[in-house]
Design an enzyme around this catalytic site. Sequence first.
Site, PDB file in Angstrom:
ATOM      1  N   LYS A 161       0.833  -1.210   0.000  1.00 39.61           N
ATOM      2  CA  LYS A 161       0.000   0.000   0.000  1.00 39.61           C
ATOM      3  C   LYS A 161       0.865   1.257   0.000  1.00 39.61           C
ATOM      4  O   LYS A 161       0.630   2.189  -0.766  1.00 39.61           O
ATOM      5  CB  LYS A 161      -0.912  -0.053   1.236  1.00 39.61           C
ATOM      6  CG  LYS A 161      -1.948   1.043   1.302  1.00 39.61           C
ATOM      7  CD  LYS A 161      -3.135   0.619   2.149  1.00 39.61           C
ATOM      8  CE  LYS A 161      -2.814   0.550   3.627  1.00 39.61           C
ATOM      9  NZ  LYS A 161      -2.762   1.869   4.269  1.00 39.61           N
TER      10      LYS A 161
ATOM     11  N   ASP B 205       2.481  -0.785  12.044  1.00 41.02           N
ATOM     12  CA  ASP B 205       1.140  -1.271  11.697  1.00 41.02           C
ATOM     13  C   ASP B 205       0.899  -2.703  12.157  1.00 41.02           C
ATOM     14  O   ASP B 205      -0.197  -3.234  11.976  1.00 41.02           O
ATOM     15  CB  ASP B 205       0.936  -1.183  10.179  1.00 41.02           C
ATOM     16  CG  ASP B 205       0.862   0.272   9.708  1.00 41.02           C
ATOM     17  OD1 ASP B 205       0.458   1.127  10.512  1.00 41.02           O
ATOM     18  OD2 ASP B 205       1.208   0.533   8.548  1.00 41.02           O
TER      19      ASP B 205
ATOM     20  N   ARG C 187       2.852   6.022  -3.375  1.00 43.97           N
ATOM     21  CA  ARG C 187       4.012   6.811  -3.820  1.00 43.97           C
ATOM     22  C   ARG C 187       4.251   6.655  -5.315  1.00 43.97           C
ATOM     23  O   ARG C 187       4.625   7.607  -5.996  1.00 43.97           O
ATOM     24  CB  ARG C 187       5.238   6.408  -2.993  1.00 43.97           C
ATOM     25  CG  ARG C 187       5.143   6.942  -1.551  1.00 43.97           C
ATOM     26  CD  ARG C 187       6.038   6.159  -0.614  1.00 43.97           C
ATOM     27  NE  ARG C 187       6.115   6.737   0.722  1.00 43.97           N
ATOM     28  CZ  ARG C 187       5.229   6.544   1.706  1.00 43.97           C
ATOM     29  NH1 ARG C 187       4.154   5.800   1.492  1.00 43.97           N
ATOM     30  NH2 ARG C 187       5.402   7.105   2.880  1.00 43.97           N
TER      31      ARG C 187
ATOM     32  N   ARG D  53      -7.001  -3.108  10.378  1.00 47.53           N
ATOM     33  CA  ARG D  53      -5.999  -3.974  11.003  1.00 47.53           C
ATOM     34  C   ARG D  53      -6.532  -4.641  12.282  1.00 47.53           C
ATOM     35  O   ARG D  53      -6.117  -5.742  12.629  1.00 47.53           O
ATOM     36  CB  ARG D  53      -4.716  -3.201  11.270  1.00 47.53           C
ATOM     37  CG  ARG D  53      -4.092  -2.672   9.982  1.00 47.53           C
ATOM     38  CD  ARG D  53      -2.664  -2.238  10.135  1.00 47.53           C
ATOM     39  NE  ARG D  53      -2.285  -1.333   9.072  1.00 47.53           N
ATOM     40  CZ  ARG D  53      -1.938  -1.704   7.828  1.00 47.53           C
ATOM     41  NH1 ARG D  53      -1.921  -2.969   7.487  1.00 47.53           N
ATOM     42  NH2 ARG D  53      -1.617  -0.798   6.921  1.00 47.53           N
TER      43      ARG D  53
ATOM     44  N   ARG E 160      -8.207  12.300  12.951  1.00 51.05           N
ATOM     45  CA  ARG E 160      -6.754  12.114  13.082  1.00 51.05           C
ATOM     46  C   ARG E 160      -6.000  13.440  12.945  1.00 51.05           C
ATOM     47  O   ARG E 160      -6.321  14.257  12.084  1.00 51.05           O
ATOM     48  CB  ARG E 160      -6.275  11.085  12.036  1.00 51.05           C
ATOM     49  CG  ARG E 160      -6.903   9.723  12.293  1.00 51.05           C
ATOM     50  CD  ARG E 160      -6.568   8.711  11.243  1.00 51.05           C
ATOM     51  NE  ARG E 160      -5.145   8.410  11.214  1.00 51.05           N
ATOM     52  CZ  ARG E 160      -4.585   7.572  10.342  1.00 51.05           C
ATOM     53  NH1 ARG E 160      -5.344   6.970   9.437  1.00 51.05           N
ATOM     54  NH2 ARG E 160      -3.309   7.341  10.382  1.00 51.05           N
TER      55      ARG E 160
HETATM   56  C1  S3P Z   1       2.724   4.856   6.221  1.00 50.94           C
HETATM   57  C2  S3P Z   1       3.435   5.133   7.343  1.00 50.94           C
HETATM   58  C3  S3P Z   1       3.029   4.735   8.686  1.00 50.94           C
HETATM   59  C4  S3P Z   1       1.916   3.678   8.659  1.00 50.94           C
HETATM   60  C5  S3P Z   1       0.886   3.923   7.629  1.00 50.94           C
HETATM   61  C6  S3P Z   1       1.486   4.061   6.245  1.00 50.94           C
HETATM   62  C7  S3P Z   1       3.236   5.351   4.936  1.00 50.94           C
HETATM   63  O1  S3P Z   1       2.599   5.864   9.374  1.00 50.94           O
HETATM   64  O2  S3P Z   1       1.302   3.585   9.922  1.00 50.94           O
HETATM   65  O3  S3P Z   1      -0.037   2.855   7.611  1.00 50.94           O
HETATM   66  O4  S3P Z   1       2.823   4.867   3.867  1.00 50.94           O
HETATM   67  O5  S3P Z   1       4.084   6.257   4.965  1.00 50.94           O
HETATM   68  P1  S3P Z   1       3.642   6.894  10.061  1.00 50.94           P
HETATM   69  O6  S3P Z   1       3.437   8.186   9.371  1.00 50.94           O
HETATM   70  O7  S3P Z   1       3.269   6.863  11.498  1.00 50.94           O
HETATM   71  O8  S3P Z   1       5.045   6.398   9.831  1.00 50.94           O
END
Ligand code: S3P
Length: 430
Positions: free
Chosen positions: A23, A313, A28, A389, A123
């Site tokens: 994902k 995660d 990206r 999750r 969030r």
């Molecule tokens: C992600 C980074 C993580 C992760 C999220 C996906 C990403 O979060 O928990 O599911 O794709 O950059 P953080 O920003 O806390 O690293």
Amino acid sequence: MRAPAVFGPRGPLSGTARLPGDKSISHRALILATLAVGTSRISGLNEGEDVAATAAALRALGVRIERESGGWAVTGVGLGTLLQPPAPLDCGNSGTTARLLMGLIASHPIRAELIGDASLSRRPMASLAAPLRRLGARIDGDRLPLAIEGSAPAIPMTHRLNTPSAQVKSALLLAGLNTRGVTTVISPAATRDHLERMLPLFGLEVAIDGLAVRLRGEPELKPCTIAVPGDASAAAFLAVAATIVPGSAIELPGVGVNPGRIGWIEALREMGADISLSNQREESAEPVADLIIRHAPLSAIDLAPGRVPGLIDEIPILAIAAAGARGTSRQRGLAALRDKESDRIATTAAGLAAIGVRAEIEDDDLIVHGIGEAPFAGGATVAAEGDHRIAMAFAVAGLHGLAPLTVDDMTAVSTSFPGFAAALDGLAGA
Ligand code: S3P
């Protein structure tokens, strides 16, 4: 509409499961392809709702994204030429979509409103909004819905993050792409580095110096071909299922094993899990391997806070492993989990209590009193709280219950792993 589902014991897991595309890498790849002039080709893209939200937003910013045989074709518009979107950009449940779009838009001369579902709207976005404001963007709130007006030119800056976050790091680097001069992001601890690995594929060299990442903005990004590996975080659910259900042996081919994503493999192995990596190779600048997982008895783990970014995660599914281990496990320093799709410290502890496993929260630590190899009591209903999750972690627990358990709502699973139930069915010979 809720979609409750029952998960009960079905015997050993065996065979091979196909995982969804990673994902993080998928978001990206779509965004960088947007910023290259010409057509990039992406195979293995994650086809869950989170990545679809990113794709829909990018289309609204002027990009063509089309399915073709073997994957997706993305025809980018080039840096600096994103269009003003005609309507709010709906990020759904996806924090990654919201944050990466904020970074992208921050250095473009457009204004966009970002909206999301109830979970995403709770969030916090302040740790990203603050540095984006410093580089010139106007952002009218610290939570969704919010409006962001980019600044072109934006100010090239050095950003020092207070807490480790791959989303914030990546968003600030994306803002740096359409900024003349050098953008530097310094993290307090290592986080997944997918964007840093991918940028050179599009023709931009990135300087990495310890925890600092530096890039020079306004490059000409060239289209490329990307093969997205299987999602390591999705793999963790199936791996724990095979580990705790006696007699299991499964294979998960083509999993991304980026060092920033496999903290859960290291943790499970320390607990006694039997996980081996074979056929290790590199695809599109990412390490990839086939995983073989066999059932093994587990013992408790004391997980230090410094390890959390590498398995951020996977805490809920590691808690299920801890519940099936001998002894008391402690996962320390989980503050960042309170701001995920649910408050994952609370939802994990509540779910464990529902299935008959004692768990306590002490400050930001989660303590799980493992019951050893015996099956969980089951029989209860676990609240997923709209969190994919949590839903998948407790579905896995159900496979090792005395009685089946109900997950009250599996809807959110389609954000990341739409084929999860089918993958479990395939492994359990249903
Ligand atoms: C992600 C980074 C993580 C992760 C999220 C996906 C990403 O979060 O928990 O599911 O794709 O950059 P953080 O920003 O806390 O690293």
